[in-house]
Design a protein around this motif. Sequence first.
Motif, short mmCIF file in Angstrom:
data_model
loop_
_atom_site.label_atom_id
_atom_site.label_comp_id
_atom_site.label_asym_id
_atom_site.label_seq_id
_atom_site.Cartn_x
_atom_site.Cartn_y
_atom_site.Cartn_z
N MET A 179 29.01 -14.15 -64.80
CA MET A 179 28.51 -13.90 -63.35
C MET A 179 27.82 -12.71 -62.94
N ARG A 180 27.46 -12.62 -61.02
CA ARG A 180 26.62 -11.27 -61.06
C ARG A 180 27.48 -10.66 -61.05
N THR A 181 27.05 -9.20 -61.29
CA THR A 181 27.53 -7.82 -60.61
C THR A 181 27.21 -7.41 -60.02
N SER A 182 28.13 -6.53 -59.10
CA SER A 182 27.40 -5.46 -58.22
C SER A 182 28.04 -4.54 -58.08
N ILE A 183 27.62 -3.80 -57.16
CA ILE A 183 28.04 -2.39 -57.44
C ILE A 183 27.98 -1.69 -55.40
N ALA A 184 28.88 -1.30 -54.97
CA ALA A 184 28.97 -0.57 -53.82
C ALA A 184 27.84 1.01 -54.52
N THR A 185 27.39 1.22 -53.32
CA THR A 185 26.52 2.73 -53.22
C THR A 185 27.43 4.17 -53.29
N VAL A 186 28.59 3.49 -52.23
CA VAL A 186 29.67 4.55 -52.34
C VAL A 186 29.92 4.83 -53.67
N SER A 187 30.25 3.73 -54.18
CA SER A 187 30.51 4.03 -55.82
C SER A 187 30.14 5.31 -56.57
N LEU A 188 28.71 5.84 -56.29
CA LEU A 188 28.04 6.84 -57.11
C LEU A 188 27.29 7.55 -56.12
N SER A 189 27.04 8.64 -57.44
CA SER A 189 26.67 10.32 -56.48
C SER A 189 25.31 10.07 -56.30
N GLY A 190 24.49 10.83 -54.83
CA GLY A 190 22.97 11.04 -54.56
C GLY A 190 23.26 10.26 -53.50
N ALA A 191 21.43 10.25 -53.66
CA ALA A 191 20.44 9.75 -52.51
C ALA A 191 20.32 8.33 -52.78
N LEU A 192 20.56 7.97 -51.94
CA LEU A 192 20.35 6.27 -51.99
C LEU A 192 19.25 5.35 -53.03
N THR A 193 17.97 5.86 -53.40
CA THR A 193 17.25 5.74 -53.89
C THR A 193 17.43 6.39 -55.62
N GLU A 194 18.63 7.15 -55.75
CA GLU A 194 18.95 6.82 -57.25
C GLU A 194 19.94 6.60 -57.35
N LYS A 195 21.28 5.68 -56.50
CA LYS A 195 21.86 5.18 -57.10
C LYS A 195 21.41 4.06 -57.20
N ARG B 148 22.60 15.42 -41.81
CA ARG B 148 22.07 16.39 -41.63
C ARG B 148 22.50 17.34 -43.55
N LEU B 149 23.45 16.28 -44.13
CA LEU B 149 23.33 17.22 -44.99
C LEU B 149 22.58 16.60 -46.35
N ALA B 150 22.31 15.07 -46.04
CA ALA B 150 21.37 14.70 -47.11
C ALA B 150 20.39 14.85 -46.51
N ALA B 151 19.78 15.55 -45.68
CA ALA B 151 18.11 15.73 -45.25
C ALA B 151 18.45 16.97 -46.19
N GLN B 152 19.83 18.09 -46.14
CA GLN B 152 19.16 19.32 -46.36
C GLN B 152 19.36 19.05 -48.11
N ARG B 153 19.72 18.43 -48.50
CA ARG B 153 19.09 17.81 -50.16
C ARG B 153 18.46 17.88 -50.47
N ALA B 154 18.29 16.76 -49.59
CA ALA B 154 16.65 15.98 -50.04
C ALA B 154 15.47 16.90 -50.02
#
Lengths: 596, 596
Positions: free
Chosen positions: A1-17, B585-591
């Motif tokens: 089955m396909r697996t997925s994860i919500a970005t809110v579950s991970l730390s960092g900026a979107l690209t890091e996630k 704002r925090l994300a932009a500052q972190r970036a």
Amino acid sequence: MRTSIATVSLSGALTEKLTAAARAGFDGVEIFENDLLASPLPPEEVRARCADLGLTIDLYQPMRDMEAVPKDEFERNLRRARHKFALMNRLGADTVLVCSSVSPLARDDDALAAGQLRRLADLAQDFGIRVAYEALAWGRHVSTYDHAWRIVEAADHPALGTCLDSFHILARGSDPKGIEDIPGEKIFFLQLADAPLMAMDVLQWSRHYRCFPGQGGLDVAGLLGHVMRAGYTGPLSLEVFNDVFRQAEAGPTAVDARRSLLVLQETTELATPPPPVVPTGIVFAELVTPDVDPVAAVLGALGFARTARHRTKPVDLWEQGEARVLVNTGPAARRDGTALAAIGLESPDPAGAARRAEALLAPVLPRRRALADAPLDAVAAPDGTELFFCATDRPVPPSWRGDFEDVPHEVPASGVDHIDHLALTQPWHQFDEAALFHRSVLGLTAQESVDVADPYGLHRSRAVTNADGSVRIALSVGPAPTDDGARAQHIALATGDVVAAARRFRAAGGRLLEVPANYYDDLAARHEFAPGELETYRDLGILYDRDTGGTFRHCYTQTVGHVFFELVQRDGGYRGYGAQNAPVRLAAQRAGRPVR
Amino acid sequence: MRTSIATVSLSGALTEKLTAAARAGFDGVEIFENDLLASPLPPEEVRARCADLGLTIDLYQPMRDMEAVPKDEFERNLRRARHKFALMNRLGADTVLVCSSVSPLARDDDALAAGQLRRLADLAQDFGIRVAYEALAWGRHVSTYDHAWRIVEAADHPALGTCLDSFHILARGSDPKGIEDIPGEKIFFLQLADAPLMAMDVLQWSRHYRCFPGQGGLDVAGLLGHVMRAGYTGPLSLEVFNDVFRQAEAGPTAVDARRSLLVLQETTELATPPPPVVPTGIVFAELVTPDVDPVAAVLGALGFARTARHRTKPVDLWEQGEARVLVNTGPAARRDGTALAAIGLESPDPAGAARRAEALLAPVLPRRRALADAPLDAVAAPDGTELFFCATDRPVPPSWRGDFEDVPHEVPASGVDHIDHLALTQPWHQFDEAALFHRSVLGLTAQESVDVADPYGLHRSRAVTNADGSVRIALSVGPAPTDDGARAQHIALATGDVVAAARRFRAAGGRLLEVPANYYDDLAARHEFAPGELETYRDLGILYDRDTGGTFRHCYTQTVGHVFFELVQRDGGYRGYGAQNAPVRLAAQRAGRPVR
């Protein structure tokens, strides 16, 4: 089955996630709206980034308080939805999550809710989008999955289905069996999260304490079984709000997350990774040290003798009874002092154990060996400890012992018998991951987590063991990510006579941790002892505990680098680790060290 | 009244705790048993140490599951009690706390409980000790204070009384009015603790989340009123189990604790410290900097002009409208870069404000001034920020402005009007202390605490304000003690036209924080704007928020050292701080910054 994860579950900026999710092997992501809003990437670039990483965008959830609201409010909601659907087209996301209203404006009117959701679905359909309606556990009028489904059923629109979330369903104590009555094709999405069993406000519980399946106390596997029997074919998606994961590095969290899904799929027979191969003993503990003398001094005082040397590496084998310690002074020695770097686990099937570990995303270690060495399978635990799967003295595979060449030695009688347990302080953010790793990868059983007070904060400790107790590892974390004192590791050595072993250790020049006299006054108040017994304990710094039937006597050596030793005597089937005495031990260890 | 604190409320070894309690001015302590057991000091030395510090030992609590148990068990308990009473004689403690049983062996039998407590009191009396019996909120059969009192009354022994604990009483929702029916002389002890209102298991709530009176949501003052009317004459003693306090430095925690008791005594008219003098405005913010150029550049671009220089110190006054910033390049400049070091608060009575602060244990700062300078009263806030109480341009006392000598200048029109608010990141362990300090010492009102997500964890933020909003300070803490990114401070400048102010700032060479385009797409979905309005915001990086009736537009400068500026336009009575926009704002500052 396909697996997925919500970005809110991970730390960092979107690209890091996104990168972390892809590296851990997820097929898709749910994009949490705030992550997109805070990202400098336009939606088209997020879409392209995901495509490059091999990720689909399985869900977007930009809307709150959509349905069962007054007409004006709903018109404003539709206006907003139109914007968001256009955005989703740019993102390439085709399923939108709509959670049940929490607005004080929302009415307790299922027909109104169904009518408005139908209009929303009409609009969504124009954009090629499906609406997945979910009951929040704290929804104002709709808070159970069956209620949400009745509304979806009444709305009767092809672009409208339901989203199920294991947390919302199980936290409310709903019976998940009724899920099987929902047609599988109308379950548009499935979000999975576990949580420790806590009696607390469900909103706070949900927002701060969710964890990955298998790390909490909810029957996520049971729920998944019902969903599969209903005929669900969408992805398994993790949506976990957790204060600790928000701070942790995204990479390890994503691996932990996907491991939890793999185990969940195994439990529910949706996947068949290689079966666990439970270790049957601790073969050795390996210390790395830049300074061998203090290590050799403590081992010598404990009665260990240097019995052999590795043929090709600067590693010595020290033995006493069945307890073995490798002392590695090679380049692997960490720069930050003496530490416990590796554990040898006796395995009925080393190669099988390694296959299991690899399938569950444990990093497989390169075989650091010369051509002639036995091929040792090894993986890294989340805290970096190397786990070697060993076959000792069996015809096949060759024994690790063959890599060592005996040196002349004499092993004194010291009463130390074998390694009782190892205690490893975990990185602060990875306590739950460590327990899941040892359970799932090694097939050990996790005991209850206990709080232990030291003078500067609360530690948490949790043991993982095999069935007969021949493998016991105590995992712990200190009170805060900064707490240096919490990085200690220790090797507990079993003896049949802790008094004799402690005396021998001291006579050989070893220094035992001093225990305050007040502790013994308390022991005298709590238990009756034979004449002189307590005085002996007091003299040697031996601590005492008792459980139903059994007793536990233990004492500690001084610390070398990050490592110290414990001598333990278990009698009558005592099963614990002396947690009751840990505050006294921790305080005594702190007393010898500058703090902050 | 005498004040006391339980050692469990403070961090560290027993001796550190005693020292901290004494320095904060407590009269006595309750000794928590584990603190004694873990201490290398024998009881006699603990007693002597306390005496040297001017502390009495007001309570000891060594026993659990004492009463309503089977005979054999009770005999064992008496044996233990005898040991402990002898120990208490050595300690010089004359009151023992006995909490209601939680043992599964305990029987629901008040007569049995009373009979056994009577026997215990008999034994205690032989040692000159009084027994204070308390209902735990999670006691097996006795969980309310009136039930505990009925048992004490039935036991009818002079050495037996009751102990009241505000947490146990209020957490269960008991009506504390009945306390007045207990004869004052039978209330042997009073423990005080507050807690935030949380719907959760009461045992966990009690063990991890208690706080000092005034920091939570329980009506501790109301309860204390009932206890006083009952005729209680013993000490007010704080018993607070709190995971954060366990880690925090003991000194500040003890001061925070005693401040909370002083305020509680004031509220209940048991003490009359000098009344609060609420500040009526923010006169200036003082930056210290080792590198004045970047600070001058930002201030200049914001339209500030250097208008005056201190007569004796390397401090410049910069002004724009009613906003004033002092720039201090003297030795007070912290070594870790540009920071907000002091705040000038306009005070109707500076000397009175300082007396209040001193009475509430705020460190009074030495007057760093030359003979000719105006005598500025100043105290330190818990985060080290210096608070100056100023009288500007009044006949008496002399104005701080008189210490500055005008320099030739021209102040351009920039639209900046005054300081709207200051935002100060607090030391992680002192968030509750900071709120209590600003409330009690300055007489400000604390708003609700809000969670704000940044990419690497949750921040908490809480504003303190005066009634007309002319003094607003936003206190916050980052996600973890280690989080460097969380040390930022900022100065928010009010303007009547944020668009014009931002344009001027940029035209003058200032750099505004860039806000992602996705944020503006979302704004477009949520609100309707005049043609071109949103494009203007997008161009300038202006964020937008709305509450009932009012709107808030704001943008941010780049950061210099630890400090940045915000331009804010409040319309229609908007009361918040744009918390909704903080994640962006925090994300932009972190970036713009390396992380970890």
